[in-house]
Design a protein around this motif. Structure first.
Motif, PDB file in Angstrom:
ATOM      1  N   GLN A 393       0.827  -1.206   0.000  1.00  0.00           N
ATOM      2  CA  GLN A 393       0.000   0.000   0.000  1.00  0.00           C
ATOM      3  C   GLN A 393       0.866   1.263   0.000  1.00  0.00           C
ATOM      4  OE1 GLN A 393      -2.758  -1.922   3.247  1.00  0.00           O
ATOM      5  NE2 GLN A 393      -3.699  -0.037   2.532  1.00  0.00           N
ATOM      6  N   VAL A 394       1.987   1.218   0.735  1.00  0.00           N
ATOM      7  CA  VAL A 394       2.885   2.371   0.752  1.00  0.00           C
ATOM      8  C   VAL A 394       3.433   2.629  -0.641  1.00  0.00           C
ATOM      9  CG1 VAL A 394       5.064   3.263   1.634  1.00  0.00           C
ATOM     10  CG2 VAL A 394       3.483   2.119   3.198  1.00  0.00           C
ATOM     11  N   GLU A 395       3.873   1.556  -1.329  1.00  0.00           N
ATOM     12  CA  GLU A 395       4.409   1.727  -2.664  1.00  0.00           C
ATOM     13  C   GLU A 395       3.360   2.296  -3.620  1.00  0.00           C
ATOM     14  OE1 GLU A 395       7.544   1.497  -3.583  1.00  0.00           O
ATOM     15  OE2 GLU A 395       7.857   1.173  -1.454  1.00  0.00           O
ATOM     16  N   GLU A 396       2.142   1.817  -3.479  1.00  0.00           N
ATOM     17  CA  GLU A 396       1.071   2.319  -4.333  1.00  0.00           C
ATOM     18  C   GLU A 396       0.824   3.798  -4.088  1.00  0.00           C
ATOM     19  OE1 GLU A 396      -3.692   1.456  -5.178  1.00  0.00           O
ATOM     20  OE2 GLU A 396      -2.553   0.160  -3.821  1.00  0.00           O
ATOM     21  N   MET A 397       0.791   4.211  -2.817  1.00  0.00           N
ATOM     22  CA  MET A 397       0.563   5.617  -2.479  1.00  0.00           C
ATOM     23  C   MET A 397       1.718   6.493  -2.980  1.00  0.00           C
ATOM     24  SD  MET A 397      -2.336   6.032  -1.007  1.00  0.00           S
ATOM     25  CE  MET A 397      -3.615   5.023  -0.239  1.00  0.00           C
ATOM     26  N   VAL A 398       2.960   6.028  -2.803  1.00  0.00           N
ATOM     27  CA  VAL A 398       4.112   6.809  -3.244  1.00  0.00           C
ATOM     28  C   VAL A 398       4.077   7.001  -4.759  1.00  0.00           C
ATOM     29  CG1 VAL A 398       6.615   6.792  -3.460  1.00  0.00           C
ATOM     30  CG2 VAL A 398       5.554   6.171  -1.281  1.00  0.00           C
ATOM     31  N   HIS A 399       3.781   5.930  -5.453  1.00  0.00           N
ATOM     32  CA  HIS A 399       3.737   6.015  -6.919  1.00  0.00           C
ATOM     33  C   HIS A 399       2.620   6.955  -7.371  1.00  0.00           C
ATOM     34  CE1 HIS A 399       2.605   4.668 -11.017  1.00  0.00           C
ATOM     35  NE2 HIS A 399       3.939   4.542 -11.173  1.00  0.00           N
ATOM     36  N   SER A 400       1.472   6.876  -6.713  1.00  0.00           N
ATOM     37  CA  SER A 400       0.351   7.744  -7.083  1.00  0.00           C
ATOM     38  C   SER A 400       0.690   9.206  -6.864  1.00  0.00           C
ATOM     39  CB  SER A 400      -0.887   7.349  -6.273  1.00  0.00           C
ATOM     40  OG  SER A 400      -1.955   8.241  -6.514  1.00  0.00           O
ATOM     41  N   HIS A 401       1.294   9.520  -5.722  1.00  0.00           N
ATOM     42  CA  HIS A 401       1.618  10.923  -5.424  1.00  0.00           C
ATOM     43  C   HIS A 401       2.709  11.446  -6.357  1.00  0.00           C
ATOM     44  CE1 HIS A 401      -1.005  11.477  -2.046  1.00  0.00           C
ATOM     45  NE2 HIS A 401      -0.495  10.427  -1.390  1.00  0.00           N
ATOM     46  N   MET A 402       3.706  10.634  -6.645  1.00  0.00           N
ATOM     47  CA  MET A 402       4.762  11.093  -7.536  1.00  0.00           C
ATOM     48  C   MET A 402       4.254  11.277  -8.963  1.00  0.00           C
ATOM     49  SD  MET A 402       7.385  11.637  -5.723  1.00  0.00           S
ATOM     50  CE  MET A 402       8.541  11.914  -7.059  1.00  0.00           C
ATOM     51  N   THR A 403       3.218  10.530  -9.320  1.00  0.00           N
ATOM     52  CA  THR A 403       2.678  10.618 -10.670  1.00  0.00           C
ATOM     53  C   THR A 403       1.708  11.778 -10.833  1.00  0.00           C
ATOM     54  OG1 THR A 403       2.913   8.227 -10.915  1.00  0.00           O
ATOM     55  CG2 THR A 403       1.459   9.356 -12.476  1.00  0.00           C
ATOM     56  N   TYR A 404       0.797  11.927  -9.857  1.00  0.00           N
ATOM     57  CA  TYR A 404      -0.299  12.885 -10.030  1.00  0.00           C
ATOM     58  C   TYR A 404      -0.132  14.157  -9.187  1.00  0.00           C
ATOM     59  CZ  TYR A 404      -2.446   8.745 -12.087  1.00  0.00           C
ATOM     60  OH  TYR A 404      -2.695   7.644 -12.854  1.00  0.00           O
ATOM     61  N   SER A 405       0.436  14.029  -7.995  1.00  0.00           N
ATOM     62  CA  SER A 405       0.474  15.189  -7.106  1.00  0.00           C
ATOM     63  C   SER A 405       1.404  16.283  -7.612  1.00  0.00           C
ATOM     64  CB  SER A 405       0.909  14.764  -5.694  1.00  0.00           C
ATOM     65  OG  SER A 405      -0.020  13.854  -5.155  1.00  0.00           O
ATOM     66  N   LEU A 406       2.460  15.882  -8.379  1.00  0.00           N
ATOM     67  CA  LEU A 406       3.406  16.867  -8.866  1.00  0.00           C
ATOM     68  C   LEU A 406       3.005  17.473 -10.203  1.00  0.00           C
ATOM     69  CD1 LEU A 406       6.794  15.142  -7.940  1.00  0.00           C
ATOM     70  CD2 LEU A 406       5.616  16.995  -6.747  1.00  0.00           C
ATOM     71  N   GLN A 407       1.867  17.038 -10.738  1.00  0.00           N
ATOM     72  CA  GLN A 407       1.414  17.606 -12.008  1.00  0.00           C
ATOM     73  C   GLN A 407       0.971  19.055 -11.810  1.00  0.00           C
ATOM     74  OE1 GLN A 407      -1.654  15.038 -13.484  1.00  0.00           O
ATOM     75  NE2 GLN A 407      -0.222  13.466 -14.202  1.00  0.00           N
ATOM     76  N   ASP A 408       0.983  19.792 -12.905  1.00  0.00           N
ATOM     77  CA  ASP A 408       0.535  21.181 -12.849  1.00  0.00           C
ATOM     78  C   ASP A 408      -0.959  21.235 -12.540  1.00  0.00           C
ATOM     79  OD1 ASP A 408       3.061  22.072 -13.418  1.00  0.00           O
ATOM     80  OD2 ASP A 408       2.712  22.149 -15.597  1.00  0.00           O
ATOM     81  N   VAL A 409      -1.374  22.347 -11.981  1.00  0.00           N
ATOM     82  CA  VAL A 409      -2.779  22.507 -11.606  1.00  0.00           C
ATOM     83  C   VAL A 409      -3.630  22.968 -12.783  1.00  0.00           C
ATOM     84  CG1 VAL A 409      -2.248  22.986  -9.199  1.00  0.00           C
ATOM     85  CG2 VAL A 409      -2.308  24.863 -10.844  1.00  0.00           C
ATOM     86  N   GLY A 410      -3.032  23.215 -13.914  1.00  0.00           N
ATOM     87  CA  GLY A 410      -3.814  23.640 -15.065  1.00  0.00           C
ATOM     88  C   GLY A 410      -4.496  22.472 -15.738  1.00  0.00           C
TER      89      GLY A 410
END
Length: 621
Positions: A393-410
């Motif tokens: 679950q930790v790996e899944e959360m880390v991958h999700s945040h690195m993929t989507y959380s750092l995207q631009d807000v536009g």
């Protein structure tokens, strides 16, 4: 409910003594809006209901009690386990574990109230004689004293009237006897005069009353002896009696006139008192209406019926005002605490060091270990070295945040900018599910003089949690999964009328190694909710669900020439994302307003704390 046997032999017990047996049991009692429902030991003895903190503390005395004689027991309309007991302005809010136990308590309390309350047959047997004796002995005298305390002259005149009445009655009797005697005397004189007129002899004649008369030729009557005075014949002084009678009647008339004057003055006095009382009552009614209106305008009232819930009596506007007031008070207390800590720190004389520096070589190669305040913390490890039951679950959360959380807000993400203060920007997307606000929040910030490792370390390490987190009441590390992952149970401070909330989550810290030497390295802390058998949900708190990440990137500007890198060359770019399901029934407008207000304050407070802690320390990458 458990019975507590009373002292005394069986032969000494009577039906009334059975009412003195104490009944007791555990119920939840509403304490106040800070602590909410708390378990208390409730004891019922006779018509007195008392409560204690626990059954073991009964010997120290009760914490409160009420008399059930005039109590009103009301089962709650919606909560099947709750009932309220009210006596005048005092209200006890109580909850049983299940509806059957609630009904048992209500029936028992009603029975004791009926058997022990005033007006019952047993009550009259116990108190009737005493009340009768008291009324007979002091009722009249008390009434007289209170009624005539200020009318002494009137009582005096009434006593004079009594005296005059007795005198007048005796005088009337005396005068009546006098008039009767006079009538008898006149009748006898007429009869004797008729007899003498028929007798021609001229000799003295003895009258029955003792007067001697001499008859002459002219039939005239002359007294031979003087007739006794009227006083001698009747024993009454008519002139004196007449004068006394006149004086008595004059006294009566004078006293009556005085009484009338007193009564008129008393009537005027009582009328003034009545007018004052009417005016006082009118003012009291106006004050009551004004107080009732003010009470309705208040944003909260303090009882459990006005707290957050599906059947709360407080409307959305009042809920918002109450939360705002509570948060303002919390901020004020925090500012005072911060000022005290600042004063205490200034008293400690410390020699400030300039920013510690590291060589340029540390910028080009993997940093070596540092001897700083963070030296006790272990180095960040890769995913392969951090294995536990929540690793996937930790790996899944880390991958999700690195993929989507750092995207631009536009683009099509529909992020709305809600706060912009300097380098800090806060975005929000409005999402609701079944009426519950699930708005994702995203904040970006840039902080100079600190590295991503330092920021993530202070955010993850519970040793420093209470130094910067002001919304947490208490927390506990439930389980240590590894050196870089723990399970934490955290209870947040209550903001009334909102219910108190807690969270149970895994907190993991990771370092994401860059594949390119020119790319920045990233540190990440992710917190996400899990379940744990040792910490089930409780009725005291609403269990919130979270998915939070603190992502930090360290950017270093190379110094000129061969100069060493200092903290002036370091910039940390922070991306903070939060997906929170608060649960409960708080209005959407309140949740959004609180999030908009609290998230920027949290981020500024935390980053300022990290800058203060790392100031003067060696740089930790």
């Amino acid at each position: 409910m458990s019975d507590c046997s009373s002292s005394g032999s069986d032969e000494d017990l009577d039906p009334e003594s059975e009412l003195l047996d104490e009944l007791g049991g555990k119920l939840s009692k509403w304490t106040n809006y800070i602590h909410g429902w708390q378990d208390r030991w409730i004891a019922l003895k006779g018509n007195i209901l008392s409560y204690y903190r626990s059954a073991d503390e009964k010997e120290f005395g009760c914490r409160g009690s009420i008399c059930l004689s005039k109590a009103v027991i009301t089962p709650h309309e919606f909560d099947e386990c709750r009932f309220d007991i009210s006596v005048n302005d005092s209200i006890w809010y109580l909850r049983a574990e299940h509806p059957l136990l609630r009904q048992q308590w209500i029936d028992t309390i009603e029975l004791h109230k009926a058997e022990s309350g005033y007006g019952s047959e047993s009550s009259l047997r116990r108190h009737g004689s005493l009340l009768s004796l008291t009324s007979a002995a002091s009722g009249l005298s008390t009434a007289s004293a209170s009624s005539f305390k200020k009318g002494y002259s009137l009582r005096e005149k009434l006593a004079e009237m009594e005296t005059f009445r007795d005198i007048l009655c005796r005088q009337v009797d005396t005068l009546q006897r006098y008039f009767d005697n006079c009538a008898d005397t006149d009748s006898k004189d007429d009869l004797h005069r008729d007899k003498v007129s028929d007798d021609d002899e001229d000799f003295p004649t003895l009258r029955p009353d003792g007067d001697y008369l001499l008859n002459n030729n002219n039939s005239s009557k002359e007294k031979l002896f003087p007739v006794d005075s009227l006083k001698a014949s009747t024993g009454i002084d008519f002139k004196g009696e007449a004068i006394t009678f006149k004086a008595t009647t004059a006294g009566i008339l004078s006293t009556l006139s005085h009484c009338i004057d007193i009564l008129v003055k008393g009537e005027e006095s009582w009328q003034r008192r009545l007018d004052k009382e009417i005016d006082r009552r009118r003012r009291a009614e106006d004050a009551y209406k004004a107080a009732l209106t003010e009470l309705k305008k208040k944003p909260h009232y303090g009882g459990p019926d006005y707290e957050e819930g599906p059947n709360s009596l407080i409307n959305e506007e009042e809920f918002f005002d109450a939360v705002e007031a509570a948060l303002d008070k919390h901020d004020q207390i925090e500012e005072q605490s911060q000022a005290e800590r600042s004063r205490a720190s200034r008293q400690i004389s410390l020699t400030p060091d300039t920013y510690s520096s590291i060589s340029t070589q540390k910028y080009l190669t993997k940093p070596r270990s540092q001897t700083s305040s963070l030296s006790s913390s272990v180095d960040l490890i890769s995913a392969s070295d951090d294995v536990h039951r929540f690793s996937a679950q930790v790996e899944e959360m880390v991958h999700s945040h690195m993929t989507y959380s750092l995207q631009d807000v536009g683009g099509d993400a529909n992020w709305q900018l809600v706060i912009e203060e300097g380098d800090m920007k806060v975005y929000r997307r409005e999402v609701e599910e079944n009426g519950i606000v699930l708005d994702p929040l995203k904040a970006t910030h840039s902080v100079r003089g600190v590295t991503g490792h330092e920021v993530c370390h202070y955010f993850w390490d519970t040793t420093y949690r209470n130094d910067w987190e002001t919304t947490v009441e208490n927390f506990q590390v439930v389980e240590t999964l590894s050196d870089k992952a723990v399970i934490i149970h955290q209870t947040h401070k209550r903001v009334w009328p909102a219910s108190q909330r807690d969270v149970l989550y895994v907190s993991a810290i990771r370092k994401i190694h860059s594949t390119n030497d020119n790319d920045t390295e990233t540190c990440l802390v992710c917190n996400f909710s899990v379940d744990h058998d040792g910490y089930p949900t409780s009725a005291r708190c609403i269990r919130a669900k979270i998915n939070v990440a603190m992502i930090c990137q360290t950017i270093i500007s190379p110094p000129e020439g061969d100069k060493e890198i200092t903290r002036d060359n370091i910039l940390c770019k922070i991306t903070y994302v939060a997906n929170v399901n608060p649960g409960g029934w708080a209005p959407a407008s309140v949740l959004r307003a609180v999030a908009k207000r609290e998230y920027p304050k949290f981020l500024k407070r935390f980053t300022s704390y990290v800058q203060e802690k790392t100031s003067g320390e060696d740089i930790l990458y």
